[in-house]
Design a protein around this motif. Structure first.
Motif, PDB file in Angstrom:
ATOM      1  N   LEU A   1      17.786  -5.861   0.020  1.00  0.00           N
ATOM      2  CA  LEU A   1      17.147  -6.395  -1.187  1.00  0.00           C
ATOM      3  C   LEU A   1      15.632  -6.318  -1.068  1.00  0.00           C
ATOM      4  N   ARG A   2      15.092  -6.638   0.096  1.00  0.00           N
ATOM      5  CA  ARG A   2      13.637  -6.563   0.292  1.00  0.00           C
ATOM      6  C   ARG A   2      13.136  -5.141   0.071  1.00  0.00           C
ATOM      7  N   ALA A   3      13.882  -4.174   0.538  1.00  0.00           N
ATOM      8  CA  ALA A   3      13.475  -2.785   0.363  1.00  0.00           C
ATOM      9  C   ALA A   3      13.464  -2.409  -1.108  1.00  0.00           C
ATOM     10  N   ARG A   4      14.467  -2.863  -1.850  1.00  0.00           N
ATOM     11  CA  ARG A   4      14.516  -2.569  -3.285  1.00  0.00           C
ATOM     12  C   ARG A   4      13.346  -3.227  -4.012  1.00  0.00           C
ATOM     13  N   LEU A   5      13.034  -4.471  -3.636  1.00  0.00           N
ATOM     14  CA  LEU A   5      11.920  -5.169  -4.274  1.00  0.00           C
ATOM     15  C   LEU A   5      10.591  -4.473  -3.985  1.00  0.00           C
ATOM     16  N   ALA A   6      10.404  -4.045  -2.740  1.00  0.00           N
ATOM     17  CA  ALA A   6       9.162  -3.359  -2.376  1.00  0.00           C
ATOM     18  C   ALA A   6       9.000  -2.076  -3.177  1.00  0.00           C
ATOM     19  N   GLU A   7      10.098  -1.352  -3.372  1.00  0.00           N
ATOM     20  CA  GLU A   7      10.050  -0.114  -4.165  1.00  0.00           C
ATOM     21  C   GLU A   7       9.760  -0.432  -5.635  1.00  0.00           C
ATOM     22  N   MET A   8      10.335  -1.506  -6.133  1.00  0.00           N
ATOM     23  CA  MET A   8      10.147  -1.896  -7.533  1.00  0.00           C
ATOM     24  C   MET A   8       8.697  -2.281  -7.808  1.00  0.00           C
TER      25      MET A   8
END
Length: 268
Positions: free
Chosen positions: A199-206
Motif C-alpha cells: 500500500l505504501r508503494a502505491r501511495l508513493a506512486e500516486m
C-alpha cells in the motif's frame, strides 16, 4: 491587527507577509521565531514575534494577552499551527497520537478560547481556522491528520453559531496541498509495518514528487476573506482541491442514496 500561529514558515508566514504588505500589524507566533528575523527588519513597527507552543494552554492565554497589549486589539486570528503524523492507524503509538492532537486540535482550541473573550468584548473580529480539504474524511496514511482537522472543523462550526451574536465571524479554511514543508520538517513518521509495504508503494506512486504550489499563492484568498464584512463560514482554498472536494461530496451523496432503503428502515 493579525494574530497568526505557525507563522514562521509555510502558510502562516505567507499570510503574515501579505498582511504586513497591506499595512496591517501582525503578531507572529511560532515555536521557533528565528526564521522571521528578516520580516522584523522590514517591518520593525508592525511585526511582533511571539515564541509560543500552542499545546501549552497557559502559555497560549499569556501569549494572547501579550498580543493584545502589543497593538491594543485583535482583528484577525489565524489558527494555522499544525503538524503531520504520517502512517497507518495501526502503527501510531499513543504518544504520537496524543502529541499530534495536542497541536492540531487542542492547540487551536486553546487559541480560540483565549481570543474569544477579547473579540466578544470588542464586538468584532474574525477567526480563520485552518483545516484541510481532507477534513471531511480520512485517507490511507494521513488519517490521523485528517482526524485532527475534522475535529477542528466540527468545533469551528459550533463556534461560528456561538459567537455570531457578538459580531464575531468564523471561517473554516479547507486548505489544499501547498509547499509548506508539512511533509518534511513538520512530519512525524510511524514505525512502518511490513504488512503495509504494498500500500505504501502505491501511495508513493500516486502522490509523486510534486510538493504543490507556493503558499504565497493562497494569501490573496485569505486577505480577501479577512476583509469581508460577511465572510463564508466554510471555504475550500485551491482550485484543484475544490474539484476534488466537490467530487468527494457528490460521491458521498450517491452512497447515501444507494443505501437509502436501509437508512429508512430505522425510525430515528
Amino acid at each position: 491587527m493579525w494574530f497568526i500561529t505557525g507563522a514562521s514558515r509555510g502558510l502562516g508566514r505567507a499570510f503574515a507577509e501579505a498582511a504586513l504588505a497591506a499595512g496591517d500589524q501582525v503578531v507572529a507566533a511560532a515555536r521557533n521565531v528565528q526564521p522571521l528575523e528578516d520580516l522584523v527588519q522590514r517591518y520593525p513597527d508592525d511585526l511582533v514575534r511571539l515564541p509560543l507552543d500552542v499545546s501549552d494552554r497557559t502559555a497560549v492565554f499569556e501569549g494572547v494577552d501579550r498580543a493584545v497589549a502589543a497593538f491594543g486589539r485583535l482583528d484577525v486570528v489565524v489558527n494555522n499551527a499544525g503538524a503531520m503524523l504520517l502512517g497507518m492507524v495501526e502503527e501510531a503509538t499513543e504518544e504520537q497520537l496524543r502529541a499530534h492532537f495536542d497541536v492540531n486540535f487542542f492547540g487551536a482550541v486553546w487559541v480560540t478560547q483565549a481570543v474569544v473573550p477579547h473579540l466578544r468584548a470588542q464586538g468584532s473580529g474574525h477567526l480563520l481556522q485552518v483545516t484541510s480539504m481532507g477534513a471531511g474524511g480520512g485517507f490511507a496514511s494521513t488519517g490521523m491528520y485528517a482526524a485532527g482537522k475534522s475535529a477542528l472543523d466540527s468545533i469551528s462550526q459550533a463556534l461560528a453559531m456561538e459567537v455570531e451574536p457578538f459580531g464575531v465571524k468564523v471561517t473554516i479554511l479547507g486548505m489544499g496541498g501547498y509547499d509548506t514543508g508539512l511533509f518534511t520538517a513538520g512530519t512525524t513518521m510511524t514505525e512502518p509495518n511490513p504488512a503495509y509495504a504494498e500500500l505504501r508503494a502505491r501511495l508513493a506512486e500516486m502522490w509523486g514528487d510534486d510538493a504543490g504550489p507556493d503558499p504565497s499563492t493562497a494569501a490573496p484568498v485569505v486577505m480577501e476573506v479577512a476583509g469581508m464584512p460577511e465572510p463564508p463560514t466554510r471555504l475550500v482554498v485551491g482550485s484543484a482541491s475544490y474539484d476534488i472536494v466537490l467530487q468527494l461530496e457528490q460521491g458521498r451523496a450517491e452512497q447515501y442514496r444507494a443505501w437509502e432503503r436501509l437508512s429508512r428502515m430505522a425510525p430515528g
